[in-house]
Motif scaffolding. Structure first.
Motif, PDB file in Angstrom:
ATOM      1  N   TYR A   1      -4.814   6.640  -2.217  1.00 41.05           N
ATOM      2  CA  TYR A   1      -4.155   5.447  -1.716  1.00 41.05           C
ATOM      3  C   TYR A   1      -4.132   4.380  -2.809  1.00 41.05           C
ATOM      4  O   TYR A   1      -5.146   4.087  -3.440  1.00 41.05           O
ATOM      5  CB  TYR A   1      -4.873   4.909  -0.479  1.00 41.05           C
TER       6      TYR A   1
ATOM      7  N   TRP B   1       0.854  -1.177   0.000  1.00 41.94           N
ATOM      8  CA  TRP B   1       0.000   0.000   0.000  1.00 41.94           C
ATOM      9  C   TRP B   1       0.896   1.235   0.000  1.00 41.94           C
ATOM     10  O   TRP B   1       1.889   1.292   0.730  1.00 41.94           O
ATOM     11  CB  TRP B   1      -0.925   0.045   1.216  1.00 41.94           C
ATOM     12  N   TYR B   2       0.511   2.199  -0.855  1.00 34.23           N
ATOM     13  CA  TYR B   2       1.201   3.481  -0.916  1.00 34.23           C
ATOM     14  C   TYR B   2       0.182   4.600  -0.749  1.00 34.23           C
ATOM     15  O   TYR B   2      -0.967   4.483  -1.168  1.00 34.23           O
ATOM     16  CB  TYR B   2       1.899   3.672  -2.271  1.00 34.23           C
ATOM     17  N   LYS B   3       0.646   5.700  -0.163  1.00 33.19           N
ATOM     18  CA  LYS B   3      -0.173   6.900  -0.009  1.00 33.19           C
ATOM     19  C   LYS B   3       0.400   7.994  -0.906  1.00 33.19           C
ATOM     20  O   LYS B   3       1.614   8.186  -0.944  1.00 33.19           O
ATOM     21  CB  LYS B   3      -0.126   7.368   1.449  1.00 33.19           C
TER      22      LYS B   3
ATOM     23  N   ASP C   1      -5.078  12.502   6.667  1.00 36.23           N
ATOM     24  CA  ASP C   1      -5.159  11.234   5.943  1.00 36.23           C
ATOM     25  C   ASP C   1      -5.687  11.424   4.520  1.00 36.23           C
ATOM     26  O   ASP C   1      -5.673  10.489   3.716  1.00 36.23           O
ATOM     27  CB  ASP C   1      -6.076  10.250   6.672  1.00 36.23           C
TER      28      ASP C   1
ATOM     29  N   CYS D   1      -3.012   0.431  -3.921  1.00 36.57           N
ATOM     30  CA  CYS D   1      -2.619  -0.928  -3.616  1.00 36.57           C
ATOM     31  C   CYS D   1      -1.789  -1.434  -4.797  1.00 36.57           C
ATOM     32  O   CYS D   1      -2.075  -1.081  -5.955  1.00 36.57           O
ATOM     33  CB  CYS D   1      -3.880  -1.780  -3.441  1.00 36.57           C
TER      34      CYS D   1
ATOM     35  N   TYR E   1      -3.480   2.664  11.563  1.00 36.98           N
ATOM     36  CA  TYR E   1      -3.586   1.890  10.324  1.00 36.98           C
ATOM     37  C   TYR E   1      -3.618   0.399  10.637  1.00 36.98           C
ATOM     38  O   TYR E   1      -2.896  -0.079  11.509  1.00 36.98           O
ATOM     39  CB  TYR E   1      -2.378   2.156   9.427  1.00 36.98           C
TER      40      TYR E   1
END
Lengths: 114, 115
Positions: B90, B36-38, B86, B92, B64
């Motif tokens: 996001y 997962w990356y933000k 937040d 995946c 998280y």
């Protein structure tokens, strides 16, 4: 430690021109990958280099080329720019060989082709 | 062939609500990695987590948490007590462990947390 750096930050080019984007990996990382992210989409893989050799190529035309230098920095070149090449170009580095390890991304270069 | 599907294009929640971002993947390999990356408005992709296919334990890191279920090919991400910071897109991603395989990303989920 410095993260992945990319230059330039922003770039505006005209159709048909050529562009060179640059990336410096995290110190000690030997693998560099390039991704293209079109607005509203996830990043798409372009190239992967490890120890200065090309280890992977995505589904991009031959107008796209790259190389990795002895200090592990990398350049992405795009010839004969098209409007559709407008995107955020992301560089990522990783510590070990290609595949399964976390890749750390730079801030990207936003390319606009007019 | 590898594929990652994030069915939720955009989610909007009020601050302090919990929110779950869904991720479904496809791969023929038995060994693979999920990420997962933000991506905040600045554009840089921030690494959040890497999970290999042999480790189905759920993971919690502060607010998280991640739920990995091989039986349904899902790797969902939950933010508890969401905060305005937040707000981001996001992603995946999947990487097969064999050979030279790059990250395959989903299309991302844009999360907006409203104060």
């Amino acid at each position: 430690d410095a993260g992945v750096t990319q230059s330039p930050t922003h770039l505006i080019k005209t159709r048909g021109q050529h562009v060179t984007l640059r990336c410096s990996p995290i110190s000690g990382h030997k693998s560099v990958s390039w991704y293209q992210q079109v607005l509203g989409q996830g990043p798409q893989f372009i190239f992967q280099y490890y120890e200065k050799e090309e280890r992977g190529r995505g589904n991009f035309p031959d107008r796209f080329s790259a190389r990795q230098f002895p200090n592990y920095s990398s350049e992405l070149n795009v010839n004969a720019l098209l409007l559709g090449d407008s995107a955020l170009y992301l560089c990522a580095s990783s510590h070990l060989g290609p595949g399964s390890y976390e890749q750390y991304f730079g801030p990207g270069t936003r390319l606009t082709v007019t | 062939a590898q594929k990652v599907t994030q069915a939720q294009t955009e989610i909007s929640v009020v601050e302090k609500e919990d929110v779950t971002l869904d991720c479904v993947y496809e791969t023929r390999d038995t060994t693979y990695y999920l990420f997962w990356y933000k991506q905040p408005p600045s554009g840089e992709l921030v690494f959040l987590i890497r999970r290999n296919s042999f480790d189905e334990q759920n993971e919690i890191s502060g607010r998280y948490s991640w739920n990995f279920q091989k039986s349904t090919s899902s790797f969902n991400f939950t933010i508890t007590a969401s905060q305005v910071v937040d707000s981001a897109v996001y992603f995946c991603a999947l990487s097969e462990a064999r050979g030279n395989t790059p990250l395959v990303f989903g299309k991302g989920t844009r999360l907006s947390v409203i104060a």
